[in-house]
Design a protein around this motif. Structure first.
Motif, PDB file in Angstrom:
ATOM      1  N   GLU A   1      -7.487   1.191  29.525  1.00  0.00           N
ATOM      2  CA  GLU A   1      -7.664  -0.114  29.077  1.00  0.00           C
ATOM      3  C   GLU A   1      -7.368  -1.369  30.053  1.00  0.00           C
ATOM      4  OE1 GLU A   1      -5.508   2.238  27.866  1.00  0.00           O
ATOM      5  OE2 GLU A   1      -5.628   2.456  25.830  1.00  0.00           O
ATOM      6  N   CYS A   2      -6.859  -0.992  30.830  1.00  0.00           N
ATOM      7  CA  CYS A   2      -6.835  -2.258  32.130  1.00  0.00           C
ATOM      8  C   CYS A   2      -7.983  -1.952  33.111  1.00  0.00           C
ATOM      9  CB  CYS A   2      -5.214  -2.171  32.637  1.00  0.00           C
ATOM     10  SG  CYS A   2      -4.123  -2.533  31.548  1.00  0.00           S
TER      11      CYS A   2
ATOM     12  N   PHE B   1      -7.038  -6.555  36.412  1.00  0.00           N
ATOM     13  CA  PHE B   1      -7.615  -6.008  35.137  1.00  0.00           C
ATOM     14  C   PHE B   1      -9.024  -6.434  35.053  1.00  0.00           C
ATOM     15  CE2 PHE B   1      -3.078  -7.228  35.050  1.00  0.00           C
ATOM     16  CZ  PHE B   1      -2.523  -6.245  34.065  1.00  0.00           C
TER      17      PHE B   1
ATOM     18  N   SER C   1     -12.375  -6.739  32.939  1.00  0.00           N
ATOM     19  CA  SER C   1     -12.803  -7.534  31.851  1.00  0.00           C
ATOM     20  C   SER C   1     -14.117  -7.266  31.722  1.00  0.00           C
ATOM     21  CB  SER C   1     -12.447  -8.896  31.945  1.00  0.00           C
ATOM     22  OG  SER C   1     -13.282  -9.791  32.606  1.00  0.00           O
TER      23      SER C   1
ATOM     24  N   GLU D   1     -12.575 -13.100  28.780  1.00  0.00           N
ATOM     25  CA  GLU D   1     -11.233 -13.276  29.000  1.00  0.00           C
ATOM     26  C   GLU D   1     -10.661 -14.510  29.161  1.00  0.00           C
ATOM     27  OE1 GLU D   1     -10.215 -10.059  29.936  1.00  0.00           O
ATOM     28  OE2 GLU D   1      -8.789 -10.179  31.637  1.00  0.00           O
TER      29      GLU D   1
ATOM     30  N   ASP E   1      -9.523 -14.423  25.447  1.00  0.00           N
ATOM     31  CA  ASP E   1      -8.543 -13.432  25.025  1.00  0.00           C
ATOM     32  C   ASP E   1      -7.180 -13.895  25.411  1.00  0.00           C
ATOM     33  OD1 ASP E   1     -10.283 -12.016  23.591  1.00  0.00           O
ATOM     34  OD2 ASP E   1     -10.490 -10.360  25.414  1.00  0.00           O
TER      35      ASP E   1
ATOM     36  N   TRP F   1       0.124  -8.367  29.516  1.00  0.00           N
ATOM     37  CA  TRP F   1      -1.161  -8.025  29.570  1.00  0.00           C
ATOM     38  C   TRP F   1      -1.581  -6.802  29.422  1.00  0.00           C
ATOM     39  CZ3 TRP F   1      -4.692 -11.009  27.330  1.00  0.00           C
ATOM     40  CH2 TRP F   1      -6.100 -10.720  27.850  1.00  0.00           C
TER      41      TRP F   1
ATOM     42  N   ASN G   1      -1.232  -6.219  25.860  1.00  0.00           N
ATOM     43  CA  ASN G   1      -2.203  -6.608  25.131  1.00  0.00           C
ATOM     44  C   ASN G   1      -3.518  -5.721  25.287  1.00  0.00           C
ATOM     45  OD1 ASN G   1      -4.800  -8.358  24.972  1.00  0.00           O
ATOM     46  ND2 ASN G   1      -3.512  -9.817  24.031  1.00  0.00           N
ATOM     47  N   ARG G   2      -3.759  -5.409  26.533  1.00  0.00           N
ATOM     48  CA  ARG G   2      -5.030  -4.660  26.601  1.00  0.00           C
ATOM     49  C   ARG G   2      -4.844  -3.310  25.961  1.00  0.00           C
ATOM     50  NH1 ARG G   2      -8.942  -7.616  26.987  1.00  0.00           N
ATOM     51  NH2 ARG G   2      -7.651  -8.480  25.395  1.00  0.00           N
TER      52      ARG G   2
ATOM     53  N   THR H   1      -7.579  -3.508  23.182  1.00  0.00           N
ATOM     54  CA  THR H   1      -9.138  -2.917  23.557  1.00  0.00           C
ATOM     55  C   THR H   1      -8.863  -1.336  23.709  1.00  0.00           C
ATOM     56  OG1 THR H   1      -8.819  -2.778  25.980  1.00  0.00           O
ATOM     57  CG2 THR H   1      -8.907  -5.088  25.096  1.00  0.00           C
TER      58      THR H   1
ATOM     59  N   ASP I   1     -11.666  -3.837  20.285  1.00  0.00           N
ATOM     60  CA  ASP I   1     -11.552  -5.022  20.529  1.00  0.00           C
ATOM     61  C   ASP I   1     -11.950  -5.807  19.395  1.00  0.00           C
ATOM     62  OD1 ASP I   1     -13.164  -3.170  22.439  1.00  0.00           O
ATOM     63  OD2 ASP I   1     -12.433  -4.760  23.896  1.00  0.00           O
TER      64      ASP I   1
END
Lengths: 396, 396
Positions: free
Chosen positions: A75-76, A102, A104, A110, A113, A267, A270-271, A275, B109
């Motif tokens: 994801e990252c 990260f 994106s 980004e 987000d 983060w 979050n990711r 995502t 996402d």
């Protein structure tokens, strides 16, 4: 009944580039035979470079064969791309770990987000003129905006104001729309201010590859103390022509913390929640930008745009018009002649010489009376637009 | 000092699939010669189909030539793909306009981003067991969660409860993790409930292509009244193997409004502010899924996964183990034998027969005592895993 996010009602109805599109569309409907010289929206015109195309081809073939097929990506970001970006910083003398990079889908995505990390009650300081989405994305969250107007007098590079209690600070250098670039000394003042106030800087470095003067900082992490106050948001859109291909990267130092919460860890969370990572194909293509061949090719493309800038700057010089940018950035920010308003000047150029630019007022009230040219057009169109500008505005 | 989003502190420390990865990694470090039969995370194993690969190849070549190069894409999606998806619905008897289709980078996402439309004070009803991100993404916004437990008794397909004042309702059908699918009658009850309460349904249709029984709804918009209460979130991840390629689409009807705000218009504003569109390359590849050749090829791949499901179902039948799913969904949801807990059963399978599944408890407390198998593995691994399961759990 469910309550919607009513902050959307606080947004202005329509959007700068949408308005420009509508006006140019109307003009073309009335004048169907005219060719327009489009230097409005900052979209690139050169295709992706050979190194990227080859990597994309390989990636597509990988996805078509069972033994090389890639499912969910981390994801990252793909480890190899995170490492590659970290090395890109390293070559510039900035130490970044791969875990601080990260991947994106681009800076625009980004910038939207990442606001999720901050409390809506904290304010956002935006130096205007500015990319309109900085303001709009915060309005959508109900965040209070501190509009800090810049001006010709400070070269559109204002210093921090000790009286402002800013929480989130947007800095864009090289700047969109003004093309102005913070010096090390100027940027250091913002870093020191942010550390002193406990603020966080969102540093938009989308145009760093256009810097040519050696002393100007490409990354905020070249400055002392930035690792405790800054997030850097980068994009391959302008560096490597990825506007329609989409890839970017974001740097969040491990040291960055506020109120006991670590922002790098947040983060990651979050990711991993919101995502499933960025496309394998695009990450493989993007990694090719950082190879020796890729670097050589993308720099050659940037030189094409820089020649466009030189052509436009020469025309404005001949007309005796004040402008900034162009040298270390793909944008030129000019003062409208004869005291014209920026939309008035937009209409004037469209009607008289079929040149499309962007009215400064669209980037904030203090942009009124200014006008932005993008240098991403074709050399032929840019030369002709410069010639027409020169004739219209009384150059030699 | 800036305040961070402190709701992140309310999240549980780690994430289901991360925990599984850690446990399997530890097992492999202790047992480096063992082959694992991975039926845990729902990642596909077959490569992209020929029609998609050809379209991706063309798209890459387009990006390498000036005359066919694509810069910024329309933020809501390429018109041709929006139209193609609308026609895909049309063939199924569901009238959707292209302006109601939004192209996304995938359902994951989109499920994160779309919460921006709703006020954090509104609650979210999640039928558990559920995809963990439904809950976590809402916790990150400080939204109150109504956990509605489902059970073997209602086939993991609960009815709406008149006493619950739900605002945002997550429905996933075919369901992850249970594989259960709402009938038209069952889904109609939720649509009627949402319209009556003024709630909004987020309908996750990521697995619709796995439905084989003709009377089951693929789209919530097959139901009367859904256009005034539902958003449908779709993905090509499982339909066409796009887990690592990334593309999805979201349907927001023009009629969908609450409190005077139109949700389709809000989403247009969100996308035009917070994204610069989805990659041209991926959109061209995705469009090929909907061609006759693409449909034939992706359906052939789905049949491979369906055979995997049949193999596993037969093994469970032989062992006399209760399960649901498998027939119209790529997941099988089984009751753990001998009253085992779900992480206990996870460890047992890993240790005894090297089969990796997903503990039901990871999808919510009411998933305790259950276990999920994904059917996306290779046929060879699935057959061997089924054989081992049968032997271990006492099948004939």
């Amino acid at each position: 009944m469910i309550k919607l996010n009513t902050h959307y009602a606080d947004l202005k109805e329509s959007y700068l580039f949408y308005n420009i599109a509508q006006k140019t569309k109307a003009y073309l409907e009335e004048n169907p035979d005219q060719h327009l010289y489009r230097m409005g929206i900052g979209d690139v015109s050169l295709p992706l470079c050979g190194a990227v195309i080859e990597a994309l081809r390989e990636a597509v073939e990988d996805q078509g064969k069972k033994e090389s097929f890639h499912g969910y990506m981390p994801e990252c970001g793909a480890p190899v791309l995170r490492q590659t970006v970290a090395e890109y910083y390293g070559k510039r003398g900035v130490t970044i770990s791969d875990q601080e990079v990260f991947v994106s889908s681009g800076a625009s995505d980004e910038l939207g987000d990442i606001l999720d990390l901050f409390c809506p009650e904290s304010n956002a300081l935006v130096i205007e003129p500015a990319y309109p989405a900085y303001v709009d994305a915060n309005i959508m969250e109900g965040r209070k905006i501190i509009h800090l107007a810049s001006s010709k007098e400070n070269g559109f590079l204002p210093e921090p104001d000790e009286n402002l209690k800013a929480d989130l600070i947007y800095l864009c250098s090289p700047n969109n729309p003004t093309g102005a670039v913070f010096s090390r000394e100027q940027l250091q003042k913002w870093v020191d201010y942010a550390n002193q106030k406990g603020a966080i800087i969102l540093f938009d470095a989308a145009y760093e590859a256009f810097i040519e003067e050696p002393d100007l900082p490409h990354s905020i992490f070249e400055l002392d103390g930035a690792r405790t106050c800054a997030i850097e948001i980068c994009s391959l859109s302008k560096t490597a022509g990825f506007t329609g291909t989409r890839l970017g990267y974001t740097i969040i130092p491990k040291e960055l913390e506020r109120g006991g919460l670590n922002i790098n860890s947040m983060w990651v969370r979050n990711r991993t929640t919101k995502t499933n990572g960025v496309s394998y194909i695009l990450q493989k293509g993007g990694a090719a930008v950082f190879t020796p061949r890729g670097q050589q090719e993308v720099r050659a493309n940037i030189q094409v745009y820089k020649k466009n800038a030189a052509v436009l700057m020469e025309a404005l010089d001949q007309c005796g018009i004040w402008y900034c940018g162009g040298k270390n950035a793909p944008y030129i920010w000019m003062q409208c002649p004869k005291g014209m308003g920026s939309w008035e000047f937009f209409d004037y150029l469209l009607r008289e010489i079929q040149v499309v630019g962007t009215p400064g007022e669209g980037f904030g009230a203090c942009g009124e009376g200014y006008f932005r040219f993008s240098t991403f057009g074709s050399p032929e169109d840019t030369k002709e637009a410069a010639r027409r500008l020169c004739t219209l505005l009384g150059g030699k």
